[in-house]
Write a protein that holds these residues in place. Sequence first.
Motif, PDB file in Angstrom:
ATOM      1  N   PHE A 145      65.216  59.324  18.910  1.00 28.23           N
ATOM      2  CA  PHE A 145      65.399  60.080  20.140  1.00 28.23           C
ATOM      3  C   PHE A 145      64.168  60.957  20.360  1.00 28.23           C
ATOM      4  CE2 PHE A 145      69.879  59.275  18.901  1.00 28.23           C
ATOM      5  CZ  PHE A 145      70.310  58.648  20.064  1.00 28.23           C
ATOM      6  N   LEU A 146      63.373  60.599  21.356  1.00 31.07           N
ATOM      7  CA  LEU A 146      62.105  61.266  21.624  1.00 31.07           C
ATOM      8  C   LEU A 146      62.271  62.450  22.571  1.00 31.07           C
ATOM      9  CD1 LEU A 146      60.062  58.018  22.363  1.00 31.07           C
ATOM     10  CD2 LEU A 146      59.869  59.390  20.274  1.00 31.07           C
ATOM     11  N   ILE A 147      61.461  63.483  22.359  1.00 30.59           N
ATOM     12  CA  ILE A 147      61.351  64.586  23.312  1.00 30.59           C
ATOM     13  C   ILE A 147      60.131  64.299  24.173  1.00 30.59           C
ATOM     14  CG2 ILE A 147      61.017  67.070  23.610  1.00 30.59           C
ATOM     15  CD1 ILE A 147      62.308  67.449  20.843  1.00 30.59           C
ATOM     16  N   GLY A 148      60.349  64.122  25.475  1.00 27.96           N
ATOM     17  CA  GLY A 148      59.280  63.687  26.360  1.00 27.96           C
ATOM     18  C   GLY A 148      58.047  64.567  26.348  1.00 27.96           C
ATOM     19  N   GLU A 149      58.244  65.869  26.419  1.00 23.64           N
ATOM     20  CA  GLU A 149      57.109  66.807  26.411  1.00 23.64           C
ATOM     21  C   GLU A 149      56.299  66.683  25.126  1.00 23.64           C
ATOM     22  OE1 GLU A 149      55.670  68.982  28.307  1.00 23.64           O
ATOM     23  OE2 GLU A 149      57.021  69.636  29.896  1.00 23.64           O
ATOM     24  N   TYR A 150      56.979  66.451  24.014  1.00 23.99           N
ATOM     25  CA  TYR A 150      56.293  66.346  22.734  1.00 23.99           C
ATOM     26  C   TYR A 150      55.514  65.041  22.625  1.00 23.99           C
ATOM     27  CZ  TYR A 150      59.336  70.217  21.203  1.00 23.99           C
ATOM     28  OH  TYR A 150      59.981  71.415  21.091  1.00 23.99           O
ATOM     29  N   VAL A 151      56.011  63.998  23.283  1.00 27.56           N
ATOM     30  CA  VAL A 151      55.298  62.725  23.285  1.00 27.56           C
ATOM     31  C   VAL A 151      53.988  62.857  24.065  1.00 27.56           C
ATOM     32  CG1 VAL A 151      55.380  60.340  24.141  1.00 27.56           C
ATOM     33  CG2 VAL A 151      57.358  61.307  22.975  1.00 27.56           C
ATOM     34  N   GLN A 152      54.028  63.608  25.162  1.00 29.03           N
ATOM     35  CA  GLN A 152      52.839  63.751  25.994  1.00 29.03           C
ATOM     36  C   GLN A 152      51.909  64.857  25.514  1.00 29.03           C
ATOM     37  OE1 GLN A 152      54.156  63.749  30.187  1.00 29.03           O
ATOM     38  NE2 GLN A 152      53.836  61.537  30.085  1.00 29.03           N
ATOM     39  N   ASN A 153      52.434  65.740  24.680  1.00 25.36           N
ATOM     40  CA  ASN A 153      51.604  66.780  24.038  1.00 25.36           C
ATOM     41  C   ASN A 153      51.980  66.792  22.564  1.00 25.36           C
ATOM     42  OD1 ASN A 153      50.420  68.250  26.563  1.00 25.36           O
ATOM     43  ND2 ASN A 153      52.613  68.055  26.978  1.00 25.36           N
ATOM     44  N   ALA A 154      51.345  65.899  21.808  1.00 24.00           N
ATOM     45  CA  ALA A 154      51.835  65.550  20.469  1.00 24.00           C
ATOM     46  C   ALA A 154      51.698  66.651  19.423  1.00 24.00           C
ATOM     47  CB  ALA A 154      51.139  64.290  19.964  1.00 24.00           C
ATOM     48  N   THR A 155      50.891  67.675  19.688  1.00 22.25           N
ATOM     49  CA  THR A 155      50.783  68.809  18.763  1.00 22.25           C
ATOM     50  C   THR A 155      51.480  70.004  19.381  1.00 22.25           C
ATOM     51  OG1 THR A 155      48.670  68.013  17.905  1.00 22.25           O
ATOM     52  CG2 THR A 155      49.212  70.305  17.484  1.00 22.25           C
ATOM     53  N   GLN A 156      52.479  70.508  18.671  1.00 24.45           N
ATOM     54  CA  GLN A 156      53.294  71.602  19.191  1.00 24.45           C
ATOM     55  C   GLN A 156      53.326  72.755  18.190  1.00 24.45           C
ATOM     56  OE1 GLN A 156      55.259  71.759  22.168  1.00 24.45           O
ATOM     57  NE2 GLN A 156      54.206  69.883  22.837  1.00 24.45           N
ATOM     58  N   THR A 157      53.457  73.969  18.708  1.00 24.43           N
ATOM     59  CA  THR A 157      53.649  75.148  17.860  1.00 24.43           C
ATOM     60  C   THR A 157      55.063  75.653  18.087  1.00 24.43           C
ATOM     61  OG1 THR A 157      51.314  75.748  18.056  1.00 24.43           O
ATOM     62  CG2 THR A 157      52.823  77.450  17.266  1.00 24.43           C
ATOM     63  N   ASP A 158      55.860  75.719  17.021  1.00 22.63           N
ATOM     64  CA  ASP A 158      57.252  76.136  17.193  1.00 22.63           C
ATOM     65  C   ASP A 158      57.371  77.653  17.273  1.00 22.63           C
ATOM     66  OD1 ASP A 158      57.126  77.169  14.623  1.00 22.63           O
ATOM     67  OD2 ASP A 158      58.325  75.578  13.708  1.00 22.63           O
ATOM     68  N   TRP A 159      58.624  78.128  17.383  1.00 27.51           N
ATOM     69  CA  TRP A 159      58.875  79.560  17.561  1.00 27.51           C
ATOM     70  C   TRP A 159      58.448  80.380  16.342  1.00 27.51           C
ATOM     71  CZ3 TRP A 159      64.250  77.706  19.389  1.00 27.51           C
ATOM     72  CH2 TRP A 159      64.178  77.350  20.740  1.00 27.51           C
ATOM     73  N   ASN A 160      58.315  79.717  15.187  1.00 26.74           N
ATOM     74  CA  ASN A 160      57.887  80.419  13.976  1.00 26.74           C
ATOM     75  C   ASN A 160      56.378  80.353  13.764  1.00 26.74           C
ATOM     76  OD1 ASN A 160      60.571  81.089  13.138  1.00 26.74           O
ATOM     77  ND2 ASN A 160      60.840  78.954  12.488  1.00 26.74           N
TER      78      ASN A 160
END
Length: 289
Positions: A145-160
């Motif tokens: 189950f993919l998160i669309g935003e994460y697929v298009q911006n593959a490097t993410q910084t979480d809340w921590n």
Amino acid sequence: MQLLTKLIIIDRIIPVGGKKMKRNIIIVLIAICTLFILISCYIYIINKNKIPVLCYHNLATAEEKTNFESEKDWTIDVKNFEEQLKYLKKHNYKTLTMEEFYEWKQGMLNLPQKSVLITFDDGFLSNYHYAFPLLKKYNMNATVFLIGEYVQNATQTDWNGNIKTYMPLELVEKSKEEYPNIDFCSHTYGLHYHNSINEVSKEQMKKDFSLFNNNITNTKFLAYPFGQYNEDLINSWESSDGLLAFAYGPTRKDYRKASRKDDNYKIPRLNVSHGMKTWKLGLRLLFGN
């Protein structure tokens, strides 16, 4: 036959004067066998027409795991994951495609008692590097189950403040060719940016579903963001021609094996957590909690 053999042995080894002891031992053995039969019948009844839907997230090697300390509950050791696949193989479990699960859910397909749907949430890059090759090695199916935003911006910084990497779109497309045993479905396009699903309007929900289908992959199967859902989200997905939606949560209603009687938009799943041993996975597959 085994019980009869034990009774003959007892009859030979216990002297004639020990008739009372002999009778008590026989009663205990009969009680144990009866209990075993009752437990077996109970397990069969509670498992009849039910399928466990396993939920994984991230994978990491022993060396990499220190980078995921804040999310260790969601990060499975690669070796541990392979041991779990070996367990499924050894015990003759059939791993399902999403289409097979849907057809079973609708009563259009009968499946072996030992069937399981393996799912991964979020679309971590580790799924491609570690999970997909192992699933192919053991000839097993799974759904991501993919998160669309994460697929298009593959490097993410979480809340921590932790940096996480996900499969970019080109890798998702490559995986469809390289690993046909993997299904790709929706974990919404960008609803994970909201603290609560109650903050999201119906219009935003429908727009989100459309963005995912138009930009990532066209699918009729959804996993709710953070496992959260409300009636607006259910109705929005149903009106967008969604066929199934998967929940996930600590409550009993969302944390058990799936049955044909379940609402199509409230399919429960079972989390596979960090450090889970194969025997514990076996119990979860059997009892669903």
